[in-house]
Design an enzyme around this catalytic site. Structure first.
Site, PDB file in Angstrom:
ATOM      1  N   GLU A 263       0.904  -1.165   0.069  1.00  0.00           N
ATOM      2  CA  GLU A 263       0.003   0.020  -0.087  1.00  0.00           C
ATOM      3  C   GLU A 263       0.953   1.220  -0.011  1.00  0.00           C
ATOM      4  OE1 GLU A 263      -3.246   0.170  -0.348  1.00  0.00           O
ATOM      5  OE2 GLU A 263      -3.771  -1.871   0.216  1.00  0.00           O
ATOM      6  N   CYS A 297      -2.085   9.680   1.942  1.00  0.00           N
ATOM      7  CA  CYS A 297      -1.852   8.683   0.617  1.00  0.00           C
ATOM      8  C   CYS A 297      -2.748   9.143  -0.191  1.00  0.00           C
ATOM      9  CB  CYS A 297      -1.584   7.205   0.756  1.00  0.00           C
ATOM     10  SG  CYS A 297      -3.108   6.699   1.794  1.00  0.00           S
TER      11      CYS A 297
HETATM   12  P1  NAD Z   1       8.391   4.713   4.463  1.00  0.00           P
HETATM   13  O1  NAD Z   1       8.333   4.030   3.269  1.00  0.00           O
HETATM   14  O2  NAD Z   1       9.409   5.567   4.840  1.00  0.00           O
HETATM   15  O3  NAD Z   1       8.230   3.847   5.731  1.00  0.00           O
HETATM   16  C1  NAD Z   1       7.290   2.799   6.034  1.00  0.00           C
HETATM   17  C2  NAD Z   1       7.557   1.731   6.872  1.00  0.00           C
HETATM   18  O4  NAD Z   1       8.357   0.718   6.365  1.00  0.00           O
HETATM   19  C3  NAD Z   1       8.190   2.321   8.260  1.00  0.00           C
HETATM   20  O5  NAD Z   1       7.456   1.327   9.271  1.00  0.00           O
HETATM   21  C4  NAD Z   1       9.647   1.979   7.968  1.00  0.00           C
HETATM   22  O6  NAD Z   1      10.345   2.107   9.199  1.00  0.00           O
HETATM   23  C5  NAD Z   1       9.589   0.768   7.206  1.00  0.00           C
HETATM   24  N1  NAD Z   1      10.732   0.750   6.569  1.00  0.00           N
HETATM   25  C6  NAD Z   1      11.714   1.464   6.133  1.00  0.00           C
HETATM   26  N2  NAD Z   1      12.822   0.861   5.350  1.00  0.00           N
HETATM   27  C7  NAD Z   1      12.505  -0.591   5.400  1.00  0.00           C
HETATM   28  C8  NAD Z   1      13.146  -1.744   4.682  1.00  0.00           C
HETATM   29  N3  NAD Z   1      14.138  -1.363   4.121  1.00  0.00           N
HETATM   30  N4  NAD Z   1      12.476  -2.839   5.003  1.00  0.00           N
HETATM   31  C9  NAD Z   1      11.277  -2.897   5.684  1.00  0.00           C
HETATM   32  N5  NAD Z   1      10.913  -1.827   6.218  1.00  0.00           N
HETATM   33  C10 NAD Z   1      11.098  -0.600   5.989  1.00  0.00           C
HETATM   34  O7  NAD Z   1       6.894   5.470   4.567  1.00  0.00           O
HETATM   35  P2  NAD Z   1       6.441   6.483   5.540  1.00  0.00           P
HETATM   36  O8  NAD Z   1       7.223   7.643   5.354  1.00  0.00           O
HETATM   37  O9  NAD Z   1       6.175   6.091   7.125  1.00  0.00           O
HETATM   38  O10 NAD Z   1       5.021   6.689   5.208  1.00  0.00           O
HETATM   39  C11 NAD Z   1       4.557   7.636   4.185  1.00  0.00           C
HETATM   40  C12 NAD Z   1       4.374   6.951   3.009  1.00  0.00           C
HETATM   41  O11 NAD Z   1       3.218   5.943   2.954  1.00  0.00           O
HETATM   42  C13 NAD Z   1       3.689   7.803   1.779  1.00  0.00           C
HETATM   43  O12 NAD Z   1       4.288   7.536   0.508  1.00  0.00           O
HETATM   44  C14 NAD Z   1       2.275   7.433   1.598  1.00  0.00           C
HETATM   45  O13 NAD Z   1       1.444   7.991   0.645  1.00  0.00           O
HETATM   46  C15 NAD Z   1       2.163   6.030   2.070  1.00  0.00           C
HETATM   47  N6  NAD Z   1       1.101   5.501   2.635  1.00  0.00           N
HETATM   48  C16 NAD Z   1       0.239   4.747   1.951  1.00  0.00           C
HETATM   49  C17 NAD Z   1      -1.099   4.144   2.543  1.00  0.00           C
HETATM   50  C18 NAD Z   1      -1.930   3.430   1.434  1.00  0.00           C
HETATM   51  O14 NAD Z   1      -2.773   2.775   2.200  1.00  0.00           O
HETATM   52  N7  NAD Z   1      -1.719   3.174   0.157  1.00  0.00           N
HETATM   53  C19 NAD Z   1      -1.572   5.081   3.778  1.00  0.00           C
HETATM   54  C20 NAD Z   1      -0.456   5.615   4.233  1.00  0.00           C
HETATM   55  C21 NAD Z   1       0.584   5.958   3.842  1.00  0.00           C
END
Ligand code: NAD
Length: 522
Positions: A263, A297
């Site tokens: 997502e 998002c």
């Molecule tokens: P992010 O990608 O930086 O991090 C998301 C999660 O992934 C965090 O828990 C982080 O610690 C973890 N993570 C980071 N590197 C990783 C790795 N190498 N392996 C496994 N896990 C890892 O995103 P964010 O800044 O926390 O959230 C914002 C993003 O999320 C935006 O792009 C937003 O649009 C998206 N988002 C999407 C939805 C949806 O339902 N489609 C909902 C909310 C947010």
């Protein structure tokens, strides 16, 4: 036995910080690296959490596999009761949880309450509908297999690893947590490193209604902890975050061929037809653009308006967005950027749009006043600019004139993201045609984000917005494995799957095949 960090205790006495020594079994304590979670508006430390590595994650997943057997064995009725009890717990303590969401993300209390309310609606739907959607059901065997009784059922996968973002720390992970649990799985949850206290609160509140086994566990840390979870023995990963991180998670999942749901981010388009209720459209676009400081998002990032109403709409939107003030007080419309680095991205996008000939109708470079960003409306921005191509995740929108909704659909689709979308038009046929034409996973007509409030609807994207679905029946099935069963109820008139098959049997098969499928279709 203490199974998981008692993060909830830290949270109850909100600002009391304690070094988090993890107690895995009686008598065994381990020191580990820790990190702080801070209030983005004040930089005040909220709590300290352990940085869990592969060993801790693997241990949690192992415990979860045992818990999963117990949880699956409880049956639909008991799981439903426990999940509904969790829902009641959340609504009873909504004030405390909302306060924590507000403190950890900076969003206004009202927005935090709305987010929790929506999460509760999803727990309720998942709990009440899991049996109906997933229970064994008979399917027609067809004439060729008339001697067999056929059924399909959806047993749980086992242990789901949920990796969450920070922007909606209750609502977003709940789309995986509630549905995975309702389907009979145990869950190991790694919330964002920016919102571990909210994640810890959810996990400890679940333990209040399911105290027997660690059916929902918390692991904390940043990217490496998430990666450890993706490399562990989980049955599936449900990831929410950016597309860039999803690629890394997928690479880690490849180690064990672990399936995943992604997502990811969006660049949602908002189309305004000439026949739209312009006041309602401007209201919706303004809220969709600035609420949660644009860190949504499915937030509105690109607005496309039919030429006849372009100037009137722009005026109405400007009037509404100029009234939205960020801050930390009760009257502010939205809070600070939760993640300080996000303000840099917003700044880059605004600067790039202006450098390429775009016009700031409201705000501009001066709107970025860290940790806050004031609303920005950009017009005449070339489609190639960052503000149109990349996820901005800030309280900014681009507004573009279009000759008709068809052009709006084409421009909406000219993006590698395809998550949500909105169409405002009074003519139902035109609105539906545009809604169908947009490649997004969800489209709202005459309301923004309406689809997220309907638990029966699937939620998810295409392209760089990810794949797989949470919410609704599709969301429940994501956390199961479809299992097909056939049972012979009588001797087959066709003797085919045996070494004693004769030419006569094959001739009989071909006669049946011609009878069933030989009709000429034009
Ligand atoms: P992010 O990608 O930086 O991090 C998301 C999660 O992934 C965090 O828990 C982080 O610690 C973890 N993570 C980071 N590197 C990783 C790795 N190498 N392996 C496994 N896990 C890892 O995103 P964010 O800044 O926390 O959230 C914002 C993003 O999320 C935006 O792009 C937003 O649009 C998206 N988002 C999407 C939805 C949806 O339902 N489609 C909902 C909310 C947010």
């Amino acid at each position: 036995m203490v199974y998981w960090l008692a993060a909830g205790e830290v949270v109850w006495s909100r600002l009391k910080v304690r070094t988090m020594d993890t107690v895995w079994t009686p008598g065994q304590t381990r020191q580990m690296e820790t990190f702080d979670t801070v209030n983005p508006a004040t930089s005040e430390v909220i709590a300290t959490f352990g940085v869990h590595g592969q060993a801790e994650v693997d241990a949690a997943v192992e415990r979860a596999h045992q818990a999963a057997v117990w949880w699956a064995g409880l049956g639909w009725k008991e799981r439903r009761t426990r999940l509904l009890a969790w829902k009641s717990h959340l609504i009873r303590y909504i004030g405390r949880l909302a306060e924590l969401v507000h403190t950890e993300t900076g969003k206004p209390l009202g927005d935090a309450q709305l987010e929790i309310f929506l999460a509760i609606v999803h727990i309720d739907w998942a709990a009440r509908n899991a049996r109906r959607v997933l229970r064994p059901r008979r399917v027609r065997s067809g004439l060729a297999a008339i001697n067999q009784a056929s059924s399909v059922e959806y047993p749980p996968l086992g242990v789901i690893g949920v990796i969450g973002p920070w922007n909606y720390p209750v609502f977003t992970p709940m789309g995986s947590l509630a549905y995975a649990l309702a389907a009979g799985n145990a869950v190991v949850f790694k919330p964002s490193e920016l919102t571990p206290a909210v994640g810890g609160w959810l996990v400890s509140s679940f333990a209040d209604v399911v105290p027997e086994y660690p059916v929902l566990q918390l692991v904390t840390g940043a990217g490496p902890t998430g990666e450890a979870l993706a490399r562990s023995a989980v049955s599936k990963i449900s990831f929410t975050g950016s597309a860039a991180t999803a690629r890394k998670v997928m690479a880690a999942c490849a180690t064990n061929l672990t399936p995943m749901i992604a997502e990811c981010g969006g660049k949602d388009a908002f189309l305004v037809g000439a026949d739209a209720d312009l006041d309602a459209a401007a209201d919706a676009a303004a809220w969709g653009a600035v609420s949660n400081a644009g860190q949504t998002c499915i937030g509105v990032e690109r607005v496309f308006v039919e030429a006849e109403v372009y100037h009137t709409f722009l005026e109405k939107l400007t009037e509404r967005m100029s009234r939205a003030r960020p801050g930390d007080d009760r009257e502010s419309a939205y809070g600070p950027m939760t993640c300080p680095a996000q303000a840099d991205i917003v700044e880059d996008h605004v600067a790039d749009a202006l450098a390429r000939g775009g016009r700031a109708v409201l705000g501009g470079m001066q709107s970025i006043r860290r940790p806050y960003v004031e609303p920005v409306i950009l017009a005449d921005v070339p489609e190639t600019s960052l503000a149109v191509q990349e996820e901005t995740f800030g309280p900014t929108v681009t507004v573009t004139k279009i000759s008709g909704l068809d052009e709006g659909v084409a421009l909406a689709n000219a993006s590698r993201y395809a998550l949500g979308a909105t169409v405002f038009a009074r003519n139902k046929k035109r609105a539906m045609a545009a809604a169908r034409g947009i490649r997004s996973g969800m489209t709202g007509i005459n309301s923004v984000i309406g689809f997220a409030t309907v638990p029966a609807l699937p939620f998810g994207g295409n392209g760089d917005s990810g794949f797989g679905r949470i919410h609704g029946a599709d969301g429940l099935r994501e956390f199961t494995r479809a299992k097909a069963i056939t049972r012979v109820r009588m001797r087959s008139p066709l003797n085919l799957t045996t070494l004693s098959r004769t030419d006569k049997d094959v001739t009989r098969l071909l006669s049946v095949a011609t009878l069933l499928h030989g009709k000429r279709y034009r």
